[in-house]
Design a protein around this motif. Structure first.
Motif, PDB file in Angstrom:
ATOM      1  N   ALA A   6       0.826  -1.214   0.000  1.00 34.30           N
ATOM      2  CA  ALA A   6       0.000   0.000   0.000  1.00 34.30           C
ATOM      3  C   ALA A   6       0.854   1.256   0.000  1.00 34.30           C
ATOM      4  O   ALA A   6       0.577   2.214  -0.735  1.00 34.30           O
ATOM      5  N   ILE A   7       1.920   1.263   0.818  1.00 35.01           N
ATOM      6  CA  ILE A   7       2.757   2.455   0.912  1.00 35.01           C
ATOM      7  C   ILE A   7       3.563   2.655  -0.374  1.00 35.01           C
ATOM      8  O   ILE A   7       3.711   3.773  -0.874  1.00 35.01           O
ATOM      9  N   ARG A   8       4.097   1.561  -0.932  1.00 31.49           N
ATOM     10  CA  ARG A   8       4.889   1.684  -2.164  1.00 31.49           C
ATOM     11  C   ARG A   8       4.037   2.071  -3.369  1.00 31.49           C
ATOM     12  O   ARG A   8       4.570   2.493  -4.389  1.00 31.49           O
ATOM     13  N   ALA A   9       2.716   1.892  -3.256  1.00 31.63           N
ATOM     14  CA  ALA A   9       1.840   2.312  -4.340  1.00 31.63           C
ATOM     15  C   ALA A   9       1.792   3.824  -4.464  1.00 31.63           C
ATOM     16  O   ALA A   9       1.287   4.354  -5.459  1.00 31.63           O
ATOM     17  N   HIS A  10       2.288   4.543  -3.456  1.00 29.28           N
ATOM     18  CA  HIS A  10       2.350   6.005  -3.479  1.00 29.28           C
ATOM     19  C   HIS A  10       3.787   6.400  -3.801  1.00 29.28           C
ATOM     20  O   HIS A  10       4.723   5.989  -3.103  1.00 29.28           O
ATOM     21  N   ASP A  11       3.966   7.164  -4.861  1.00 32.19           N
ATOM     22  CA  ASP A  11       5.298   7.496  -5.341  1.00 32.19           C
ATOM     23  C   ASP A  11       6.152   8.087  -4.225  1.00 32.19           C
ATOM     24  O   ASP A  11       5.782   9.081  -3.597  1.00 32.19           O
ATOM     25  N   GLY A  12       7.320   7.463  -4.003  1.00 23.50           N
ATOM     26  CA  GLY A  12       8.208   7.949  -2.956  1.00 23.50           C
ATOM     27  C   GLY A  12       7.889   7.408  -1.587  1.00 23.50           C
ATOM     28  O   GLY A  12       8.601   7.720  -0.625  1.00 23.50           O
ATOM     29  N   GLY A  13       6.848   6.601  -1.437  1.00 17.61           N
ATOM     30  CA  GLY A  13       6.489   6.059  -0.131  1.00 17.61           C
ATOM     31  C   GLY A  13       7.378   4.892   0.260  1.00 17.61           C
ATOM     32  O   GLY A  13       7.804   4.106  -0.586  1.00 17.61           O
ATOM     33  N   SER A  14       7.659   4.763   1.565  1.00 21.46           N
ATOM     34  CA  SER A  14       8.493   3.669   2.052  1.00 21.46           C
ATOM     35  C   SER A  14       8.085   3.338   3.479  1.00 21.46           C
ATOM     36  O   SER A  14       7.532   4.168   4.216  1.00 21.46           O
ATOM     37  N   VAL A  15       8.354   2.095   3.870  1.00 21.71           N
ATOM     38  CA  VAL A  15       8.101   1.654   5.238  1.00 21.71           C
ATOM     39  C   VAL A  15       9.288   0.812   5.662  1.00 21.71           C
ATOM     40  O   VAL A  15       9.841   0.036   4.881  1.00 21.71           O
ATOM     41  N   SER A  16       9.715   0.969   6.924  1.00 23.31           N
ATOM     42  CA  SER A  16      10.894   0.259   7.403  1.00 23.31           C
ATOM     43  C   SER A  16      10.689  -0.179   8.848  1.00 23.31           C
ATOM     44  O   SER A  16       9.820   0.343   9.569  1.00 23.31           O
ATOM     45  N   TYR A  17      11.504  -1.172   9.243  1.00 21.13           N
ATOM     46  CA  TYR A  17      11.435  -1.710  10.600  1.00 21.13           C
ATOM     47  C   TYR A  17      12.767  -1.458  11.288  1.00 21.13           C
ATOM     48  O   TYR A  17      13.844  -1.616  10.689  1.00 21.13           O
ATOM     49  N   THR A  18      12.698  -1.075  12.560  1.00 20.18           N
ATOM     50  CA  THR A  18      13.898  -0.864  13.370  1.00 20.18           C
ATOM     51  C   THR A  18      13.691  -1.517  14.732  1.00 20.18           C
ATOM     52  O   THR A  18      12.640  -1.321  15.360  1.00 20.18           O
ATOM     53  N   ARG A  19      14.689  -2.292  15.152  1.00 17.50           N
ATOM     54  CA  ARG A  19      14.618  -2.873  16.503  1.00 17.50           C
ATOM     55  C   ARG A  19      15.079  -1.811  17.501  1.00 17.50           C
ATOM     56  O   ARG A  19      16.149  -1.215  17.353  1.00 17.50           O
ATOM     57  N   VAL A  20      14.250  -1.590  18.528  1.00 17.36           N
ATOM     58  CA  VAL A  20      14.569  -0.628  19.592  1.00 17.36           C
ATOM     59  C   VAL A  20      14.614  -1.375  20.910  1.00 17.36           C
ATOM     60  O   VAL A  20      14.085  -2.500  21.018  1.00 17.36           O
ATOM     61  N   PRO A  21      15.227  -0.817  21.918  1.00 19.48           N
ATOM     62  CA  PRO A  21      15.283  -1.502  23.218  1.00 19.48           C
ATOM     63  C   PRO A  21      13.881  -1.837  23.746  1.00 19.48           C
ATOM     64  O   PRO A  21      13.053  -0.955  23.956  1.00 19.48           O
ATOM     65  N   GLY A  22      13.610  -3.127  23.869  1.00 14.62           N
ATOM     66  CA  GLY A  22      12.342  -3.565  24.438  1.00 14.62           C
ATOM     67  C   GLY A  22      11.210  -3.716  23.454  1.00 14.62           C
ATOM     68  O   GLY A  22      10.105  -4.131  23.839  1.00 14.62           O
ATOM     69  N   GLY A  23      11.410  -3.384  22.149  1.00 16.13           N
ATOM     70  CA  GLY A  23      10.282  -3.475  21.235  1.00 16.13           C
ATOM     71  C   GLY A  23      10.638  -3.236  19.793  1.00 16.13           C
ATOM     72  O   GLY A  23      11.780  -3.416  19.378  1.00 16.13           O
ATOM     73  N   SER A  24       9.627  -2.778  19.058  1.00 13.27           N
ATOM     74  CA  SER A  24       9.777  -2.572  17.617  1.00 13.27           C
ATOM     75  C   SER A  24       9.348  -1.162  17.249  1.00 13.27           C
ATOM     76  O   SER A  24       8.519  -0.553  17.939  1.00 13.27           O
ATOM     77  N   LEU A  25       9.924  -0.661  16.129  1.00 11.86           N
ATOM     78  CA  LEU A  25       9.573   0.665  15.638  1.00 11.86           C
ATOM     79  C   LEU A  25       9.417   0.566  14.123  1.00 11.86           C
ATOM     80  O   LEU A  25      10.342   0.182  13.421  1.00 11.86           O
ATOM     81  N   PHE A  26       8.207   0.895  13.641  1.00  8.97           N
ATOM     82  CA  PHE A  26       7.918   0.931  12.211  1.00  8.97           C
ATOM     83  C   PHE A  26       7.767   2.381  11.778  1.00  8.97           C
ATOM     84  O   PHE A  26       7.080   3.168  12.455  1.00  8.97           O
ATOM     85  N   THR A  27       8.422   2.710  10.643  1.00  8.94           N
ATOM     86  CA  THR A  27       8.412   4.088  10.146  1.00  8.94           C
ATOM     87  C   THR A  27       7.853   4.118   8.737  1.00  8.94           C
ATOM     88  O   THR A  27       8.343   3.409   7.859  1.00  8.94           O
ATOM     89  N   VAL A  28       6.817   4.925   8.523  1.00 10.98           N
ATOM     90  CA  VAL A  28       6.217   5.115   7.205  1.00 10.98           C
ATOM     91  C   VAL A  28       6.544   6.527   6.742  1.00 10.98           C
ATOM     92  O   VAL A  28       6.360   7.490   7.496  1.00 10.98           O
TER      93      VAL A  28
END
Length: 556
Positions: A525-547
Motif C-alpha cells: 500500500a505504501i509503495r503504491a504512493h510514489d516515494g512512499g516507504s516503510v521500514s522496521y527498526t529494533r529498539v530496546p524492548g520493542g519494535s519501531l515501524f516508520t512510514v
C-alpha cells in the motif's frame, strides 16, 4: 443440498519443488560440464597449436636448408667451373707439350699464367700421365702422401679424359685437387693439377655457434671430400646412400644414432653431392623453449579470461537460481491469492449470516451480554481476515486525492480501539495536523490500521504471557522536510531476530495470531504512493515501524 463447486487445489497451481530442483540441478550440471570443456580447451588448444607450430617451424627450417644447399651447390659449381676453365685454357695451349718434358717455353708459359693468380692457394703442378711431377709452383708443392697414380680421381681423369675434383689423400689432409687432362692426338700426355689448401675455398664459411650447420661434400662415387676432418656423424658407411634421398625430399636422416634434419643438392657440372645438416634435437629444443614461452603466455592469458568467465558464469548461475526462486514464489503467491479469494468469499458468506443474527440480538437489547460481545469480537476478526485475504488476492487500484493524514490515522485508531486486545494496551498518540498527502485514503487507512493492529496484538500477547505488564503503543505523526512521517512504536519485545529476514514475506507468521498478510499489505500500500516507504527498526524492548510519504505540493 448441492455440493460446493470444485476448486483447483493449491498444489496443482504451484510447480512441484522437486521438478524445480531437478531443473536447477540439470542446469548446474550443464554449466559445470561446459566449464570443464572450456578449461580443457584452455590447455588442449595451446598444446595442439604448439605441435602445429613445431611442424611449421621444422618445415620452414627444411625449406631454409634446401635453399641453402641449392645456393651453395650452384656457387660451388660456378667456382669449380672457373677453376677448370682456367686450367683448361692452359691445357689446350699448343705450346704445352708435357710428353717431351718441361722445356723452357713451357715453364715460362706456366709461370706467366699462374705466378700472379690466387685461384689455387696451395699451388699448381704439371704432372705426367703416370703421376710424376714435371713442374710446380711452388717447387715444393705437396702432391699427397701417396702416389698420384693411385688416386681414383687421377685414374679417372686419365682414363676418361675428363676433369676431376678429389682429395690428394684418401683420408683427410685438407688438400683438394682440381685436375684437367692435357690431351694430344686423342691421348692424355699429362695433367694440370690445381690445389686448394682449405675447405673454405670451396664452401662458404658458416658462422660457428648454437646455429652451426654441418656441410658435407661427396664425390661422384660417394666418397666424402669435405670437411677434411669429418665429425663422427659423417664417418658412416653408405653415407652417400643415406644423403642422396635428401635431394628430392628434404627431411630427417639418422646418422650414428643422431637424428638430423637436412637437405642436399647436386653440384652443377659435376657428379658431386652437397648436403647441409642440422641436429634435430638441438633445433627442436630451441623451438620448444621459444614456443613453450608462447604457450605459457597464451595459457595464462586464456586461463585468466576463462577464470573471469567462470566467475561471471557462477554469478549468472546464481542470478538464474535466484530468478527461478523468485518465479517460484510468484507462482506460489499467485496460487495462494487464488486460494485466498476462495477462502475469503466463504468466510464473508458466513460473516453475513453472523452479522444478521447480531443485528437481531442488538434490536432486542441483548448486545451488552458477554457472549454477544465475544461474537462481535470474533466477527470483527474474521471480517479483518476476509478483507486481508481479498485485498491480497485482488489488490485495489489506487484512487488518489488530497488526504489529511491525521484524519486517516484517527479513523484507523477508532477501529483499533474496538479490538478486545486494546483493553490491555495503552495507546499514546502525538499527531501533527495540516499534513496533506496525495494518496488513496482506503489503502492508507488499511496500512495504518495493520501497523497499529499488529502493535496492539503484540502488546496483548506480551501482557498475557507476563513478558510486559504495561504494554504501550506510541503513534506519532510529524513532518520531516518534504515528507510526512508516521511512527508506530511498541514495547512488546520486538520481532525475533531469526524472523526479521522474512518480516515482509506474505504468510510468514512470527507469532501465534495472524496469517502473515498485514506487513506485506502495508508495504504494498505504501509503495503504491510514489516515494512512499516503510521500514522496521529494533529498539530496546520493542519494535519501531516508520512510514514515509511525500508531502502534497499545495497550489499557491
Amino acid at each position: 443440498m448441492s455440493s460446493p463447486p470444485a476448486h483447483p487445489s493449491l498444489t496443482s497451481l504451484v510447480p512441484p519443488p522437486g521438478e524445480l530442483l531437478r531443473t536447477q540441478r540439470k542446469a548446474g550440471r550443464s554449466a559445470v560440464l561446459g566449464l570443464m570443456l572450456l578449461w580443457g580447451a584452455a590447455f588442449v588448444i595451446p598444446f595442439v597449436a604448439y605441435q602445429e607450430d613445431v611442424k611449421t617451424a621444422e618445415g620452414e627450417l627444411l625449406t631454409h636448408l634446401s635453399d641453402r644447399a641449392g645456393l651453395q651447390a650452384h656457387a660451388l659449381g660456378a667456382h669449380l667451373g672457373l677453376l677448370r676453365s682456367e686450367l683448361q685454357r692452359l691445357a689446350d695451349h699448343p705450346s704445352l707439350r708435357p710428353e717431351d718434358g718441361a722445356s723452357g717455353p713451357e715453364v715460362a708459359l706456366l709461370e706467366n699464367a699462374f705466378s700472379h693468380t690466387s685461384l689455387f692457394s696451395a699451388g699448381v703442378a704439371l704432372v705426367s700421365a703416370d703421376g710424376k711431377r714435371m713442374w710446380s709452383d711452388p717447387a715444393d708443392m705437396a702432391l699427397g702422401r701417396t702416389p698420384l697414380a693411385s688416386r681414383l680421381w687421377f685414374r679417372r681423369t686419365v682414363e676418361e679424359r675428363v676433369a676431376s675434383v678429389g682429395l690428394l689423400d684418401e683420408e683427410g689432409g685438407g688438400l683438394v685437387a682440381v685436375a684437367v687432362p692435357v690431351v694430344r692426338d686423342e691421348r692424355v700426355v699429362g695433367l694440370l693439377v690445381g690445389e686448394l689448401a682449405t675447405a673454405s675455398e670451396l664452401l662458404p664459411a658458416t658462422p660457428r655457434g648454437a646455429n652451426e650447420s654441418m656441410v658435407a661434400l661427396l664425390g661422384e662415387r660417394g666418397r666424402l671430400l669435405l670437411p677434411a676432418t669429418p665429425p663422427p656423424l659423417l664417418r658412416q658407411p653408405e653415407l652417400a646412400e643415406r644423403l642422396r634421398p635428401l635431394v628430392e625430399a628434404p627431411g630427417a636422416v639418422t646418422l650414428g644414432g643422431t637424428r638430423l634434419l637436412g637437405a642436399a643438392a647436386l653440384v652443377p657440372g659435376t657428379g658431386m653431392l652437397l648436403a647441409v645438416l642440422e641436429d634435430e634435437a638441438r633445433d627442436r629444443e630451441m623451438l620448444k623453449r621459444r614456443y613453450l614461452g608462447q604457450l605459457g603466455f597464451h595459457t595464462a592469458l586464456f586461463g585468466g579470461v576463462l577464470l573471469l568467465f567462470t566467475v561471471l558464469l557462477r554469478r549468472s548461475y546464481r542470478s538464474l537460481v535466484t530468478a527461478e526462486e523468485q518465479l517460484r514464489r510468484q507462482e506460489t503467491m499467485a496460487a495462494l491469492g487464488t486460494a485466498s479469494s476462495l477462502i475469503a468469499h466463504e468466510v464473508k458468506n458466513a460473516l453475513n449470516s453472523m452479522q444478521a443474527a447480531l443485528s437481531m440480538i442488538r434490536a432486542k437489547g441483548g448486545e451488552t451480554t458477554l457472549p454477544v460481545q465475544a461474537l462481535r469480537s470474533q466477527a470483527e476478526r474474521l471480517g479483518h481476515l476476509a478483507r486481508s485475504l481479498l485485498s491480497f488476492a485482488s489488490p485495489q487500484s489506487t484512487q488518489r486525492r488530497s488526504c489529511e493524514m491525521h484524519l486517516l490515522v484517527q479513523d484507523a485508531l477508532q477501529a483499533v480501539r474496538l479490538l478486545p486486545e486494546a483493553a490491555d494496551v495503552v495507546i499514546e498518540t502525538t499527531l501533527q495536523e495540516g499534513l496533506f498527502v496525495k494518496g488513496d485514503p482506503t489503502l492508507l487507512v488499511s496500512a495504518v490500521d495493520n501497523l497499529m493492529r499488529n502493535a496492539v496484538e503484540a502488546g496483548a500477547v506480551a501482557h498475557d504471557i507476563g513478558q510486559q505488564p504495561t504494554p504501550r503503543v506510541q503513534v506519532r505523526l510529524l513532518r520531516d522536510g518534504g515528507e510526512v512521517v508516521l511512527i508506530v512504536e511498541d514495547n512488546a519485545g520486538g520481532v525475533p531476530p531469526a524472523f526479521e529476514p522474512r518480516l515482509w514475506e506474505p504468510f510468514a507468521v512470527g507469532r501465534s495470531k495472524g496469517i502473515g498478510l498485514g506487513l506485506p499489505m502495508v508495504r504494498t500500500a505504501i509503495r503504491a504512493h510514489d516515494g512512499g516507504s516503510v521500514s522496521y527498526t529494533r529498539v530496546p524492548g520493542g519494535s519501531l515501524f516508520t512510514v514515509r510519504l511525500p508531502l502534497e505540493k499545495m497550489a499557491s
